[in-house]
Write a protein that holds these residues in place. Structure first.
Motif, short mmCIF file in Angstrom:
data_model
loop_
_atom_site.label_atom_id
_atom_site.label_comp_id
_atom_site.label_asym_id
_atom_site.label_seq_id
_atom_site.Cartn_x
_atom_site.Cartn_y
_atom_site.Cartn_z
N GLY A 145 31.80 -15.24 58.52
CA GLY A 145 31.65 -15.87 57.21
C GLY A 145 32.04 -17.34 57.25
O GLY A 145 32.92 -17.74 58.02
N THR A 150 24.58 -21.14 54.92
CA THR A 150 23.93 -21.59 53.69
C THR A 150 23.74 -23.10 53.71
O THR A 150 22.70 -23.62 53.29
CB THR A 150 24.78 -21.15 52.47
N ASP A 171 17.14 -16.03 49.86
CA ASP A 171 18.58 -15.80 49.96
C ASP A 171 18.82 -14.31 50.15
O ASP A 171 18.75 -13.52 49.21
CB ASP A 171 19.29 -16.30 48.69
N ASP A 173 21.62 -13.07 51.27
CA ASP A 173 23.01 -12.70 51.03
C ASP A 173 23.00 -12.02 49.66
O ASP A 173 23.31 -12.63 48.62
CB ASP A 173 23.90 -13.96 51.05
N GLN A 175 24.56 -9.80 48.00
CA GLN A 175 25.71 -9.56 47.11
C GLN A 175 26.36 -10.85 46.64
O GLN A 175 26.78 -10.96 45.50
CB GLN A 175 26.72 -8.67 47.81
N GLY A 177 25.11 -14.23 47.33
CA GLY A 177 24.27 -15.37 47.71
C GLY A 177 24.60 -16.61 46.89
O GLY A 177 24.91 -16.52 45.70
N THR A 255 21.33 -15.63 55.44
CA THR A 255 21.79 -14.25 55.60
C THR A 255 23.31 -14.15 55.38
O THR A 255 24.03 -15.14 55.54
CB THR A 255 21.47 -13.73 57.02
N PRO A 256 23.77 -12.95 55.07
CA PRO A 256 25.23 -12.74 54.98
C PRO A 256 25.80 -12.59 56.39
O PRO A 256 25.04 -12.43 57.35
CB PRO A 256 25.33 -11.41 54.22
N THR A 260 23.19 -6.41 58.61
CA THR A 260 22.81 -5.34 57.67
C THR A 260 21.35 -4.95 57.93
O THR A 260 20.61 -5.69 58.60
CB THR A 260 22.92 -5.85 56.22
#
Ligand code: ATP
Ligand code: MG
Length: 398
Positions: A145, A150, A171, A173, A175, A177, A255-256, A260
Motif C-alpha cells: 500500500g 494511484t 479505478d 481499488d 473498496q 479507490g 489497482t489495490p 485480488t
C-alpha cells in the motif's frame, strides 16, 4: 456494422426454438448448432475452432450451463467470446454467468429488432476487441500500500492526454479507490452504477458512466462505498476492458495493493504491466515478491515496466543495492516531492501543477514510452528539479 460470413456457434438448450435467434443474426452469418445436453463442461471443441462467437441459449439456470461457459473460457483461453441468451426468470443467474466468464448477456423476452441489435453489437465488439486497433491496456500494480500506484496512474493518464491520446482510467481499488479525489472528479456515476445498471453492456453505455477530466482523460471511478465493491465481478470487468479498448487508445487500471480476483482479471487482460515500488526496505521486499509472482504467472521481465517512487530518499540503500535485490534496474525514477501531496489536495496531478518538476518529467517519459509502444529504453537519471516557489496552496503569493 455487419460483415458477411461470421461463424457463430449456437449452443441451444432442448426445448428452445433456434429460429428467432437465427433470424435475428446479421445477414450472411453462418450458424453451427450444437445441443446443450447437460454433459458438464463438454464443449463442442471441433465446432468452436473457427467460430467468432458462441451463443448459449438457455431457459434453465443449471450448473451445466455455467460449466460450459467456464470450459469455453479456460479451454480456449478466452479466445471465443460467449454471449448467453437467457429465457429464464431473473434469479441471480446472470451474475453467475458473468462470473463463469460470459462476455455478454441478453435477457429474453426481447423484440426481434432488439435481439438483432444486441447480437450485432456483440459481434462488432468482438471484432473491435480482437483487432490490432485495440488500445494499449496498462495494469498499474504494487503489492504494498501507498507506494504511488494511484499517483502513477493519474499522472500517466494526464501525461498521455497531453500527447493527444484519449486515455481512460479504471479505478479497480474497489473498496477504497481514490482516483476521483486525485483527479478532482466527482463520483456522480461509478463502476458500481454501471455494474447494477442491468441490460447488455456496450461501449456507449460504459462511456456514459465515465467522469471527464479537462485534460481529455476520462475515468471509470470506484464505488463510493466499500460494500458496493462486491457487485463488480471479474467477468464483468473483462467485458468492460475489452469494450474500453475499442474506444480508447490507452486503458490504465489502478489497482489495490493485493492480487485480488479483479486484479488478476486486469493482469490477464493487460497488454502492459507497470509495477510501482518505493525506495524503502519493506517496499523493495514486496516489489521483489511482486516481480516473482508475475514471473510465475508467465510474464517475462520485459513485459513489466518498473517504476521506483521516492527514488531520491536517502535511507542508505543505493541504486546498486536496488538492482542487486530486484535483479533488474528500475525503468523510471520518481523523486519525493512535497508538491505531489499538495497538488493532490487540490485534485490535481503533478504533471498539471508542476510540469517542469523532475517527478512530472518522469511521468512524461513514462507516457512517451507507452506512446512508443512499450518498454522504457534506458533509465533516465534523476535530474534536480529547477528551483521553484511553492505556489500550489498560496496562489496569491507574490
Ligand atoms: N514521490 C512522492 N512524493 C511525495 N509524496 C508522494 C510521492 N508518492 C506518493 N506520495 C504520497 O503518498 C500517498 C500515497 O500515494 P498513492 O495513493 O499514489 O499510493 P498507492 O500505491 O495508490 O496507495 P494504495 O495502495 O493505498 O492505493 C499519497 O498521498 C501521495 O501524495
Ligand atoms: Mg491507490
Amino acid at each position: 456494422m455487419t460483415r458477411a460470413k461470421a461463424k457463430i456457434l449456437l449452443v441451444l438448450e432442448d426445448g428452445l426454438d433456434a429460429a428467432p435467434i437465427q433470424e435475428a443474426l446479421p445477414a450472411g452469418t453462418r450458424v453451427q448448432s450444437a445441443p446443450l445436453n447437460g454433459e458438464h463442461g463438454k464443449l463442442p471443441l471441433k465446432d468452436a475452432a473457427d467460430a467468432e462467437l458462441m451463443l448459449v441459449a438457455c431457459a434453465s439456470d443449471g450448473d451445466h450451463v455455467l460449466e460450459l461457459i467456464k470450459a469455453a473460457h479456460t479451454q480456449l483461453q478466452s479466445r471465443l467470446p460467449v454471449v448467453v441468451i437467457y429465457a429464464g426468470s431473473p434469479n441471480g443467474f446472470m451474475e453467475r454467468a458473468f462470473e463463469a466468464g460470459a462476455d455478454d448477456l441478453i435477457a429474453l423476452p426481447q423484440s426481434q429488432e432488439q435481439l438483432a441489435f444486441a447480437l450485432e453489437k456483440a459481434l462488432v465488439r468482438r471484432r473491435g476487441a480482437s483487432s490490432s486497433q485495440a488500445g494499449t491496456m496498462i495494469a498499474v500494480l504494487g503489492p504494498k500500500g501507498g507506494t504511488g500506484k494511484t499517483l502513477t496512474t493519474c499522472n500517466l493518464a494526464q501525461a498521455l492526454a497531453a500527447t493527444g491520446a484519449s486515455p481512460v482510467v479504471v479505478d479497480l481499488d474497489l473498496q477504497f479507490g481514490d482516483v476521483g479525489l486525485a483527479l478532482g472528479l466527482r463520483p456522480e456515476q461509478t463502476i458500481y452504477n454501471l455494474a447494477v445498471a442491468g441490460g447488455s453492456l456496450d461501449v456507449e453505455k460504459i462511456e456514459s458512466f465515465l467522469a471527464r477530466h479537462p485534460s481529455g482523460a476520462s475515468a471509470l471511478l470506484a464505488p463510493v462505498r466499500p460494500d458496493q465493491a462486491a457487485t463488480v465481478s471479474p467477468g464483468f470487468l473483462r467485458t468492460v476492458f475489452d469494450l474500453l479498448r475499442t474506444r480508447h487508445d490507452f486503458v490504465i487500471v489502478d489497482t489495490p495493493p493485493a492480487f485480488t480476483p479483479e486484479v488478476i482479471a486486469a493482469i490477464d487482460a493487460a497488454s502492459h504491466l507497470c509495477l510501482v515500488g518505493m525506495l524503502d526496505a519493506l517496499s523493495l521486499k514486496d516489489t521483489k515478491i511482486g516481480l516473482e509472482t508475475l514471473a510465475q504467472m508467465g510474464f517475462e521481465p520485459s513485459d513489466v515496466t518498473l517504476v521506483l517512487n521516492r527514488a531520491d530518499t536517502s535511507i542508505g540503500i543505493s541504486m546498486g543495492d536496488v538492482e542487486r535485490l530486484l535483479g533488474r534496474r528500475p525503468d523510471v525514477l520518481v523523486p519525493s516531492d512535497r508538491a505531489i501531496p499538495m497538488a493532490i489536495t487540490e485534485g490535481r496531478t503533478i504533471v498539471d501543477a508542476e510540469p517542469d518538476s523532475a517527478a512530472a518529467r518522469a511521468f512524461a517519459s513514462l507516457a512517451q514510452t507507452y506512446r512508443a509502444g512499450g518498454k522504457v529504453p534506458r533509465l533516465q537519471p534523476l535530474q534536480p528539479a529547477p528551483k521553484r516557489r511553492l505556489t500550489l496552496l498560496k496562489k496569491g503569493a507574490a
